[in-house]
Every structure is written in structure tokens, then in C-alpha cells.
Write a protein that holds these residues in place. Structure first.
Motif, PDB file in Angstrom:
ATOM      1  N   ARG A 102       0.861  -1.195   0.000  1.00  0.00           N
ATOM      2  CA  ARG A 102       0.000   0.000   0.000  1.00  0.00           C
ATOM      3  C   ARG A 102       0.885   1.228   0.000  1.00  0.00           C
ATOM      4  O   ARG A 102       1.514   1.529   1.009  1.00  0.00           O
ATOM      5  CB  ARG A 102      -0.891   0.010   1.252  1.00  0.00           C
ATOM      6  N   SER A 103       0.906   1.887  -1.124  1.00  0.00           N
ATOM      7  CA  SER A 103       1.719   3.094  -1.367  1.00  0.00           C
ATOM      8  C   SER A 103       3.065   3.039  -0.637  1.00  0.00           C
ATOM      9  O   SER A 103       3.384   3.860   0.198  1.00  0.00           O
ATOM     10  CB  SER A 103       0.963   4.373  -1.039  1.00  0.00           C
ATOM     11  N   SER A 162       6.957   3.361  -0.246  1.00  0.00           N
ATOM     12  CA  SER A 162       8.094   4.121  -0.772  1.00  0.00           C
ATOM     13  C   SER A 162       9.353   3.671  -0.069  1.00  0.00           C
ATOM     14  O   SER A 162       9.308   3.264   1.093  1.00  0.00           O
ATOM     15  CB  SER A 162       7.902   5.614  -0.536  1.00  0.00           C
ATOM     16  N   ASP A 204       8.515   4.514  -5.359  1.00  0.00           N
ATOM     17  CA  ASP A 204       7.745   5.743  -5.236  1.00  0.00           C
ATOM     18  C   ASP A 204       6.257   5.415  -5.101  1.00  0.00           C
ATOM     19  O   ASP A 204       5.557   5.236  -6.099  1.00  0.00           O
ATOM     20  CB  ASP A 204       8.021   6.611  -6.476  1.00  0.00           C
ATOM     21  N   ALA A 205       5.800   5.285  -3.874  1.00  0.00           N
ATOM     22  CA  ALA A 205       4.379   5.050  -3.585  1.00  0.00           C
ATOM     23  C   ALA A 205       3.773   3.943  -4.449  1.00  0.00           C
ATOM     24  O   ALA A 205       2.810   4.153  -5.170  1.00  0.00           O
ATOM     25  CB  ALA A 205       3.591   6.347  -3.736  1.00  0.00           C
ATOM     26  N   VAL A 206       4.359   2.759  -4.344  1.00  0.00           N
ATOM     27  CA  VAL A 206       3.891   1.630  -5.135  1.00  0.00           C
ATOM     28  C   VAL A 206       2.779   0.884  -4.393  1.00  0.00           C
ATOM     29  O   VAL A 206       2.909   0.589  -3.208  1.00  0.00           O
ATOM     30  CB  VAL A 206       5.055   0.660  -5.438  1.00  0.00           C
ATOM     31  N   SER A 207       1.701   0.615  -5.106  1.00  0.00           N
ATOM     32  CA  SER A 207       0.632  -0.212  -4.550  1.00  0.00           C
ATOM     33  C   SER A 207       0.386  -1.369  -5.491  1.00  0.00           C
ATOM     34  O   SER A 207       0.293  -1.177  -6.692  1.00  0.00           O
ATOM     35  CB  SER A 207      -0.656   0.594  -4.396  1.00  0.00           C
ATOM     36  N   SER A 227       7.987   4.550   3.855  1.00  0.00           N
ATOM     37  CA  SER A 227       6.587   4.803   4.188  1.00  0.00           C
ATOM     38  C   SER A 227       5.728   3.777   3.469  1.00  0.00           C
ATOM     39  O   SER A 227       6.200   3.083   2.577  1.00  0.00           O
ATOM     40  CB  SER A 227       6.176   6.219   3.777  1.00  0.00           C
ATOM     41  N   GLY A 228       4.485   3.685   3.887  1.00  0.00           N
ATOM     42  CA  GLY A 228       3.587   2.714   3.285  1.00  0.00           C
ATOM     43  C   GLY A 228       3.569   1.419   4.072  1.00  0.00           C
ATOM     44  O   GLY A 228       4.291   1.266   5.057  1.00  0.00           O
ATOM     45  N   LYS A 236       8.319   3.041 -10.047  1.00  0.00           N
ATOM     46  CA  LYS A 236       6.866   2.989 -10.177  1.00  0.00           C
ATOM     47  C   LYS A 236       6.465   1.810 -11.048  1.00  0.00           C
ATOM     48  O   LYS A 236       7.229   1.394 -11.913  1.00  0.00           O
ATOM     49  CB  LYS A 236       6.342   4.267 -10.832  1.00  0.00           C
TER      50      LYS A 236
END
Lengths: 264, 364
Positions: B9-10, B12, B26-29, B63-64, B217
Motif C-alpha cells: 500500500r503506497s 516508498s 515511489d508510492a507503489v501499490s 513509508s507505506g 513505479k
């Protein structure tokens, strides 16, 4: 000796004799010392016949034995302490890059380069300033310090050649940090650790300058005892003691070398 | 739809700080499903290995969240995750025998020796190296070490198996064999495989779904056929297989269809485009094997006219490079031995047949 003709070195005429000369230069004095330790004559330099009496004399000399015992106590203690410190240092340094890594790395091996007399005086002043009584303990502490780089380098070299994925693989397969160290890192590292320990032992056993400065009364080690003996004159007994030290050194260095060559 | 096993979930991941800061992810979901062969594909530095290491627990996310069957994994060390890894270097323990390597994970889980040895034999059977249990890794070939690494990682029956470019050290022939082998193991064990590679052929051959990654990404995610036939952007079209890129002009027609003008000469009616597709100047991609060639005298207005610039013979097929004028060239790949197409020589004028359903209008 088998000669590899493709080696371009063999094209130089006189290479064999030059090499022989330098090997003689390096080892002839030691060979002579060994030979004279079996000399019957009390004057060390005049050969009159073969005897092993000087070894018997040396081994029944209580002062010599006491010095030898001190040397072994110091060498064993310093080796254990230095090897433990060096193992932790090497593992820490292999863990990953950090700010000042080069500096720390240099500081770890710096004792190899600082003139021994400087270290000796500095250490002596340090103990005196702290009011620590000179004796075997101070010798052990000082030896531990200069043994660390000797133990550190082979351990570090081992770690360097080790795939960092091995420890990760152990973690991946449900081994916690301690289990991974005990089951994977340690078994792969032990030749380096043992090799480093044996080098430390010999370096400590051999040391004269630092022991001379920081060892107080009753902390006479074997090199200091030998130094005391030759002030009276070089006798075959000195040769015999030196020869025995030499043999211990050769054995340890060779074993250390062989262990270090163990590869999986 | 089957159950989600791994869910990012998003997520990073930033390495370093200040001027040396590198954003690896970079904010990978993404959701990875049960019993799926999921491949993360991309050039080096695209973040695929970082994502794999985050799932394995070897790196911490900046993060995430990463979830395993709905439970957050972030704070769990690798040894508490029911996930195993096949490392790029295999990382077999050199001081242990093959069998001891395989039982390592089982013993650490507290399974008794007899059971562990039995399981090891099963695993050796599975990777077809039954008689190799007592050897040490250095006595094995690269391909055999690879199989042992698989056996070791599969022995504890993990919920997810991570594979970090495991075939990259093998030669081409062995690699092809192992691709089949991996697919077989995945089907037989029913374990979710998360596979990282930079080799698009490998990805197409083995995967149920592929995530194409670039600059930390996920650019596109889908079944191999989807990724190959319907790339959404230029990067994906270019990275997976060969593509021709041509500038075109797209105009919406009254009947809901679109008219595409190519090479200033030719209008093709597109039955459908992606919803929200902008009109005007666009880039389209076409696979070389979807194009056809005809001799000049047989060409009509539905063909793009050009001349043969080069001919490269590949055995199974031939690739023609066709100069369309205006600095535009297209590659056309034709299957040999079908007799459907004549040979064309260099400099010859030809007509290029462009089927409307082969055209992908790319997102810029």
C-alpha cells in the motif's frame, strides 16, 4: 625445484645466485644460531662438539621457566581479548557503509604503523597517570591493543570474501541474528579468527619494547629475560632458549598460514 | 478472483539523505494473489529488487505498508515471515551438505531431524536431484545449485516464494530449461511466486501477471498477453518486445470512432480507443509482426508506401526495415516458410499493410 620456462624472470642471468644470496642473508644467521645451540663449548662461537645439554640447562632454569610462564599468560590473555575485539570490529565494519568508515578503518590498523617505542612510552605514561601499578595486567592490556590489528586483518579478509546474502539467507530461513551468526557466519569465519588469533599470539610472545616499558617487577617475559641473559654474554643456553622460541613461532605462523588457506 | 496474499500500500523506499537521496520506490501499490506467478520486470534501478527485499524483510519501507494476508508485515524481521527467498547468488551455505542446506530452515522452525530429513528427500525429488543430498554446494554445477536453492526455499512450504533474478547466472540453454522447471514447481506446489527479472522473454514465458516497472513505479500491470498486445505507454511498448513508434494525428469522428492519420498520407479508422484518450498529435505503437508487405503493383490506398531499407534474415523470420519518407521507418517481421509473402530486395518499393486492431495509441 621445477622451473616454469615461460616465466620471464628466468631470462635474467644470475637470477638463481642472486636469490640464493638473499635467502642466505635472511636465514643464515638463524641457521647458525640453531647450530650453535647444540655446541658443547661454553663459548657460544667456538664449535667443539655436539650436545643437547644446553636445552636441559635452559629447561631446568627456574627464572627462564617463570619468564616463559609469564609470556604465555600474557600472550594467551592478549590473544583472547584482541581476537574477540577484532571479530566484533570486523563484523561491524562489514555491516555496511557509514560516515567516517575510512577513518575508523585506518584507526583500527594504525597500531601497525606507529613506532613501537612511541606506543610504549605513551602507554607507560598513561598507566602512571592513572596510577595503575605496573605488572602482568598492564602488559596484557598493552599487548591486547597492538594485537588487535593482527587479529583484525585476517578476519576482515574472510568477511570480505563472504557473500552478504549468506547471512540474509540464514535470516530468511527462520534463523534469528544469533542463530545466523552461530550456524552460518561463525563456521565460515573461524579460519580467519583462528589465523588472526595465532598471529596475535606470536606477536605478543615476541614483543620486547612494550613489555620492557610497561612490565614492572615480576612481569618479566621471555624476550626480556633473554635480553637480560645476553648482557652477561651470549651463551649456548641463550641460543637454546632462542631456538625454542623460534620453533614455537614457526609452528604457529605456519599453522596460521595453512588455516587461512582453507576454502569452501 | 482468488485471495490476496501480498499487498503493498503506497510503499516508498528512499535510500540516503540530502543530496544523495535516491527514491528507489515511489508510492507503489500492488496486490499479489494466491497461487500466482507474479513477475516484476524492469531495467536495473527500477525498484523491482527493492520491492522484493521489502517483502522479504531485508529492507525497511520509508513509508507505506506491506501486508501478508491482511496482516501488516512492516516490523517483522525476515525470520518471522513465512516467506522464503531464492537469492541471485543462490547463497547456499558452503560448509553444509546439500541436505543440511535444505533442512536448515526446517530445523530453525523446530521440526525434528527425522521429519526434516524426510522433507529434504521430498524436495530433492521435486527438483530432480535425489542422489545429491550428501554433496557440498561447491561440487555442483550452476544449474544444480540453482535447483538446490529452490529446494531449500520451498522446503519450509512458505506462503510466498521470492525469486531475485535467479536465472541470470545461467547460460541461455539452461535458462530456458529452468524457466520450464520453475513454472512446473510453481504449479505443483501451488505456492505464490514473486519473480524479479530484467529479461522480458523470461517474464512473458512464465508469468501469470507482470508488473512493468520504471523509476520506482509500476508502469503497467497485467497478463503477459495484455502487456504485450496492449502496452499503455511508450516505455512498456519499447521494453517488452519490438515496437514501431509512429507519430500520428487522431481526430474524433461523429460515429464514436476515431480517424488516425499516419505518415501524412493514410487515414485509418479506429473502432475504439482508450477512454479519455486525447486527440490531436499522438504516438502509436505497432508490433513488427502485425504488419504485412505487398509488392507496389498490388498496393492500394489502404497501404503505407515505402521502400525497403534493409533485410535481415533470422531463420524463422525476416525483418524488413521500410523507409516511409519524412524520416519515418517501420520494421516489418514476416514469418519464413509460409509462402504467404514474396521476398523483397533492398530499394524495392512496397506497400505496408497496417491492420487497425494492431495499432495502440500510447499515453504520453
Amino acid at each position: 625445484m621445477k622451473v616454469d620456462v615461460s616465466n620471464p624472470l628466468w631470462r635474467f642471468r644470475g637470477i638463481t645466485s642472486t636469490a640464493m644470496f638473499f635467502f642466505a642473508y635472511l636465514y643464515l644467521p638463524i641457521v647458525i644460531l640453531l647450530a650453535l645451540s647444540f655446541n658443547e663449548n661454553k663459548l657460544a662461537t667456538i664449535w667443539t662438539g655436539f650436545t643437547t645439554d644446553w636445552y636441559v640447562t635452559a629447561l631446568s632454569n627456574d627464572d627462564m621457566l617463570r619468564a616463559a610462564k609469564n609470556s604465555i599468560i600474557v600472550a594467551v590473555s592478549a590473544t583472547i581479548l584482541a581476537t574477540i575485539a577484532a571479530t566484533f570490529a570486523a563484523m561491524g565494519m562489514a555491516r555496511g557503509r557509514f560516515r567516517g568508515e575510512v577513518g575508523v578503518s585506518a584507526m583500527l590498523v594504525l597500531p601497525l604503523l606507529v613506532p613501537e617505542i612511541v606506543t610504549a612510552i605513551a602507554t607507560l605514561l598513561f598507566f602512571v597517570a592513572l596510577g595503575i601499578k605496573l605488572g602482568l595486567i598492564t602488559v596484557i592490556i598493552a599487548h591486547t591493543v597492538f594485537c588487535i590489528p593482527f587479529a583484525y586483518l585476517p578476519i576482515r579478509a574472510r568477511l570480505e570474501g563472504m557473500d552478504p546474502a549468506l547471512a540474509e539467507a540464514a535470516n530468511d530461513l527462520y534463523a534469528n541474528e544469533w542463530q545466523a551468526f552461530r550456524r552460518v557466519t561463525m563456521p565460515l569465519l573461524w579460519p580467519g579468527i583462528l589465523s588472526g588469533a595465532m598471529l596475535s599470539f606470536i606477536i605478543s610472545l615476541d614483543d620486547f619494547v612494550i613489555s620492557y616499558f610497561v612490565g614492572g617487577a615480576g612481569a618479566t617475559t621471555l624476550p626480556i629475560y633473554i635480553f637480560g641473559m645476553i648482557r652477561i654474554g651470549i651463551t649456548p643456553e641463550v641460543n637454546a632458549v632462542s631456538a625454542m622460541m623460534l620453533i614455537v613461532s614457526i609452528v604457529f605462523v605456519s599453522v596460521s598460514f595453512l588455516i587461512d588457506r582453507i576454502r569452501y | 478472483m482468488s485471495e490476496v496474499v501480498i499487498s503493498a500500500r503506497s510503499v516508498s523506499k528512499i535510500f540516503g539523505s540530502g543530496a544523495d537521496k535516491v527514491t528507489a520506490l515511489d508510492a507503489v501499490s500492488v496486490d499479489i494473489f494466491q497461487n500466482e506467478f507474479f513477475t516484476m520486470l524492469g531495467p536495473s534501478g527500477c525498484g523491482k529488487t527493492t520491492l522484493l527485499r521489502l517483502i522479504g524483510g531485508f529492507e525497511e519501507a520509508s513509508s507505506g505498508k506491506i501486508l501478508l494476508e491482511g496482516n501488516e508485515l512492516n516490523d517483522l524481521p525476515p525470520y518471522k515471515r513465512p516467506i522464503n527467498t531464492v537469492f541471485q547468488s543462490y547463497a547456499l551455505f558452503p560448509h553444509l551438505t546439500v541436505r543440511q542446506n535444505i533442512t536448515f530452515g526446517l530445523e530453525m522452525q523446530g521440526i525434528d531431524r527425522a521429519k526434516a530429513n524426510h522433507r529434504a528427500d521430498e524436495m530433492l525429488e521435486l527438483v530432480r536431484l535425489a542422489q545429491y543430498g550428501d554433496r557440498v554446494p561447491s561440487q555442483l554445477s550452476g544449474g544444480q545449485q540453482q535447483r538446490i536453492a529452490l529446494a531449500r526455499a520451498l522446503a519450509p512450504a512458505p506462503k510466498v516464494l521470492l525469486l531475485d533474478e535467479p536465472l541470470s547466472a545461467l547460460d541461455l540453454k539452461l535458462r530456458k530449461e529452468m524457466q520450464v522447471e520453475l513454472k512446473r514447481l510453481q504449479t505443483e506446489t501451488g505456492i505464490t511466486f514473486v519473480f524479479v527479472t530484467h529479461d522480458q522473454e523470461e517474464a512473458l514465458a512464465m508469468s501469470d501477471r507482470i508488473a512493468v516497472m520504471q523509476f520506482g513505479k509500476i508502469q503497467q500491470i497485467g497478463a503477459p498477453r495484455e502487456i504485450y498486445d496492449e502496452p499503455t505507454d511508450r516505455f512498456v511498448a519499447d521494453f517488452i518486445g519490438d515496437s514501431n513508434f509512429l507519430p500520428g494525428n487522431l481526430v474524433a469522428a461523429a460515429n464514436g470512432k476515431h480517424a488516425l492519420t499516419l505518415a501524412n498520407q493514410h487515414v485509418i479508422e479506429l473502432p475504439s480507443v482508450r477512454s479519455g484518450q486525447k486527440t490531436g498529435d499522438v504516438t502509436i505503437s505497432i508490433r513488427p509482426e502485425r504488419l504485412g508487405l505487398v509488392a507496389e503493383n498490388l498496393a492500394d490506398q489502404t497501404h503505407l508506401m515505402g521502400s525497403v531499407k534493409s533485410v535481415i534474415y533470422f531463420g524463422t523470420d525476416t525483418t524488413y526495415e521500410i523507409d516511409l519518407g519524412n524520416d519515418q521507418t517501420v520494421k516489418v517481421r514476416t514469418q519464413n516458410g509460409t509462402g504467404a509473402m514474396d521476398d523483397f530486395g533492398r530499394g524495392e518499393r512496397v506497400g505496408v499493410h497496417v491492420p487497425a486492431d494492431a495499432i495502440r495509441v500510447l499515453v504520453d
